[in-house]
Design an enzyme around this catalytic site. Structure first.
Site, PDB file in Angstrom:
ATOM      1  N   GLY A 129     -57.439  67.187  55.238  1.00 35.35           N
ATOM      2  CA  GLY A 129     -57.423  67.328  53.805  1.00 35.35           C
ATOM      3  C   GLY A 129     -57.731  69.004  53.546  1.00 35.35           C
ATOM      4  N   GLY A 130     -57.449  69.740  54.309  1.00 40.38           N
ATOM      5  CA  GLY A 130     -57.785  71.045  53.952  1.00 40.38           C
ATOM      6  C   GLY A 130     -56.612  71.678  53.102  1.00 40.38           C
ATOM      7  N   GLY A 131     -55.360  71.121  53.049  1.00 36.54           N
ATOM      8  CA  GLY A 131     -54.288  71.642  52.398  1.00 36.54           C
ATOM      9  C   GLY A 131     -53.270  72.227  53.282  1.00 36.54           C
TER      10      GLY A 131
ATOM     11  N   GLU B 137     -47.944  71.059  64.655  1.00 36.92           N
ATOM     12  CA  GLU B 137     -48.591  70.433  65.467  1.00 36.92           C
ATOM     13  C   GLU B 137     -47.734  69.603  66.316  1.00 36.92           C
ATOM     14  OE1 GLU B 137     -50.082  71.405  68.192  1.00 36.92           O
ATOM     15  OE2 GLU B 137     -52.269  70.957  67.542  1.00 36.92           O
TER      16      GLU B 137
ATOM     17  N   THR C 167     -50.895  70.780  55.315  1.00 34.71           N
ATOM     18  CA  THR C 167     -49.325  70.475  55.029  1.00 34.71           C
ATOM     19  C   THR C 167     -48.912  70.704  53.826  1.00 34.71           C
ATOM     20  OG1 THR C 167     -49.987  68.511  56.638  1.00 34.71           O
ATOM     21  CG2 THR C 167     -48.237  68.185  55.237  1.00 34.71           C
TER      22      THR C 167
ATOM     23  N   GLY D  76     -58.062  73.728  60.656  1.00 33.41           N
ATOM     24  CA  GLY D  76     -59.201  73.299  59.733  1.00 33.41           C
ATOM     25  C   GLY D  76     -59.242  71.787  59.529  1.00 33.41           C
ATOM     26  N   PRO D  77     -60.385  71.284  58.880  1.00 29.04           N
ATOM     27  CA  PRO D  77     -60.530  69.753  58.956  1.00 29.04           C
ATOM     28  C   PRO D  77     -59.307  69.165  58.169  1.00 29.04           C
ATOM     29  CG  PRO D  77     -62.489  71.042  57.802  1.00 29.04           C
ATOM     30  CD  PRO D  77     -61.166  72.114  58.227  1.00 29.04           C
TER      31      PRO D  77
END
Length: 622
Positions: free
Chosen positions: A379-381, A506, A383, A376-377
């Site tokens: 800042g999507g949560g 990643e 991490t 996902g983009p």
């Protein structure tokens, strides 16, 4: 009202120091012995002026017997020995106290949650461990005895003076209170300055630690000048506090000297008149002056003690605050089986302190041995979700379960022992490769185990080529190794842990194509038979995952296999189209692409970028 509050605060700030002194459990026997010896030394010193009085009043050396000389010499020797032993014992007790306090702080720092370090800079914690504990040690080992000996010396000297000549003694009481009226406000100012200096020292230490630990970023960004200015600002602030402290000391010392000289002039003038009138003998006047010294010198020591006590108050408050910070909860069930149990995330919502929710009602399930990719983009949560899985933070609502057990009920140590984590940075500690591979393991690891893990991680080749092999020092944060080498060491470290659950942030995104191919092969060995969750910034690496979870702004907006999401999720389809098209030239274009393809062909058996494998553990063929 503010004045009353300030007064209450000043009256209570001694409690943290006393609390720390009690909790560090110093040897009260040794402390009492040291203070007793100091007091004995002081009491012996009170006899000397009387002996001088007898000599001045006509008591001759010839009239002293050998036994008396031996007694006097013995008294001086005893005073010297008692003073020396007292100083050593006080230093010993102070060092033991600060060692115990640093031990408590160090243990505390290691069990504080990650959220504590989000709010407190590392340099400030270092300052607590070094500067503040040093202030307390200095008070105990160097100044606390002066409180007792000073009081005894002053009381004893005044008592003898009242006996010698009570009228002259009353003259002292007209001057000493005046000096106290001046010194007490100065002591309060010193407390404020000392507290400010300790805060500024902690801030300056934090700045230094942050800049020096990232010195390569500073240099590559050309930020030397700006960081110099920031550091200079801290230096000038410390200079300001130091100058203010110097001003207070500059007033205290001359004032004490002024009081002493004024008393001396008064005593000599008034005493000389008394001697002329025959009311006072010359020996009594000399004794009076010596006892005056026995009063003024301890007053100076007491001033220093209370100045140091002001510093200790501020240090104690900060240490107590750190020791009272909420710790991670380590207790819980120790029997954790992450191999056969599914991991369920059920309605998890989480937000950082004083911020909006980063995760909102997140729910999904990871089957044992399966591969779950989170995409996902930015800042999507993604991490943040990893941080919750590792229990760096606790959800605001909802829970994460292993089988039927909420992970919050499991022993933190046993839960984390089940997890192997490989990040993009693959952090290493200063030390040898062997030390980094076995880092955190409770059991002894043989050299054969280390070699086997390195071989499976495809790290044995480059390690054995190094001059010192596994004993090669990696440098601070592993800076002497390349990114791909650090990644392979991190994978070998995870293999040695033999975790049931594998978390990959990643792990190949920052590597060149050749290093990535080798690391992918190592990851294939690591992932085999383990429940794996992957944060993927590039969809091409996870197209064969058992399930892909698409996250946007803290919510799950899509879940399924790659093919399913291509059909059902518009943003995923857009991501996939863009990224897979961008990756195509790497394989099909001319010279550079061909070079990359040869790397993948040679290392993974495929002509496209290797994807994280499914449960079987091998990189899929094209």
């Amino acid at each position: 009202m503010n004045m009353n509050l300030s007064k209450r605060q000043r009256n209570t700030t001694i409690k943290p120091f006393l609390t720390l002194l009690k909790e560090t459990k110093p040897s009260y026997g040794l402390l009492a012995l040291a203070i007793s010896l100091s007091m004995i030394s002081t009491l012996v010193g009170l006899v000397i002026p009387m002996f001088t009085k007898s000599l001045v009043d006509g008591f001759s050396i010839a009239s002293i017997s050998g036994i008396q000389i031996a007694e006097i010499a013995g008294a001086f020797i005893a005073q010297t020995i008692a003073g020396g032993i007292s100083i050593y014992l006080l230093n010993y007790v102070g060092q033991k106290m600060v060692a115990g306090l640093r031990d408590r702080l160090w243990r505390k720092f290691l069990v504080l949650p990650v959220s504590y370090y989000n709010d407190n800079r590392t340099g400030e914690s270092v300052s607590r461990m070094t500067n503040d504990t040093g202030v307390l040690k200095s008070l105990v080992s160097e100044h606390i005895a002066s409180l007792f000996t000073g009081v005894i010396s002053i009381i004893g000297s005044i008592s003898v003076l009242l006996y010698l000549n009570w009228k002259m003694t009353l003259v002292l009481f007209t001057v000493l209170p005046l000096s106290a009226l001046i010194l007490v406000p100065l002591g309060r100012q010193m407390y404020k300055i000392s507290k400010g200096m300790q805060d500024e020292t902690a801030s300056f230490t934090a700045t230094l630690s942050g800049v020096l630990s990232e010195i390569r970023l500073v240099k590559s960004s050309g930020a030397e000048e700006s960081e110099y200015e920031a550091g200079k600002s801290g230096i000038m602030n410390l200079l300001s506090f130091g100058i203010r402290e110097g001003k207070i000391n500059a007033m205290i010392s001359p004032l004490v000297s002024f009081v002493f000289m004024m008393l001396l002039v008064v005593i000599i003038g008034y005493g000389g008149m008394q001697v002329s009138a025959g009311v006072l003998t010359a020996g009594e006047l000399v004794a009076f002056i010596l006892y005056l010294i026995n009063i003024v010198m301890p007053l100076t020591q007491l001033t220093t003690f209370f100045t140091q006590l002001q510093k200790a108050k501020g240090a104690s408050e900060r240490i107590i605050e750190t020791l009272a910070a909420e710790e991670e909860k380590y207790e819980g069930e120790d029997k954790v089986d992450g191999i056969e149990n599914a991991i369920s995330v059920e309605g998890v919502t989480f937000g950082y302190k004083n911020g909006e929710n980063v995760l909102i009602d997140v729910s999904f399930k990871m089957l044992p041995g399966g591969v779950t990719a989170i995409v996902g983009p930015s800042g999507g949560g993604k991490t943040t979700l990893f941080s919750l899985l590792e229990r760096f933070y606790e959800p605001v609502s909802g829970e994460i379960k292993l089988g039927e057990h909420p992970i919050s009920t499991l022993s933190l140590k046993s839960w984390r022992r089940q997890i192997g984590y490989v990040s993009q940075e693959s952090p290493l500690l200063a030390g040898t490769i062997a030390e980094n591979l076995g880092y955190g393991l409770e059991r002894e690891v043989s050299r054969d185990e280390i070699r086997n893990a390195a071989k499976m991680a495809y790290a044995d080749g480059f390690i054995e080529e190094l001059p010192e092999g596994y004993n090669t020092d990696v440098g601070e944060r592993g800076v002497k190794l390349s990114g791909g080498q650090r990644q392979r060491i991190a994978i070998a470290r995870a293999l040695l842990r033999n975790p049931a659950i594998l978390m990959l942030d990643e792990a190949t995104s920052s590597l060149d194509s050749q290093s990535e191919a080798v690391v992918q092969k190592a990851l294939s060995n690591l992932m085999e038979g383990r429940t794996t969750v992957v944060i993927a910034h590039r969809l091409s690496t996870v197209v064969n995952a058992d399930q892909i979870i698409f996250m946007e702004k803290g919510r799950i907006t899509g879940m399924g296999r790659h093919e399913e999401l291509l059909e059902s999720h518009e943003l995923y389809r857009k991501f996939a189209t863009q990224q897979l098209q961008m990756s195509a030239p790497e394989v099909n274009s001319s010279s550079e692409g061909e070079g990359d393809r040869k790397v993948y062909d040679n290392n993974t058996g495929g002509g496209r970028r290797p994807a994280y494998p499914r449960i079987g553990g091998s990189v899929p063929e094209s």
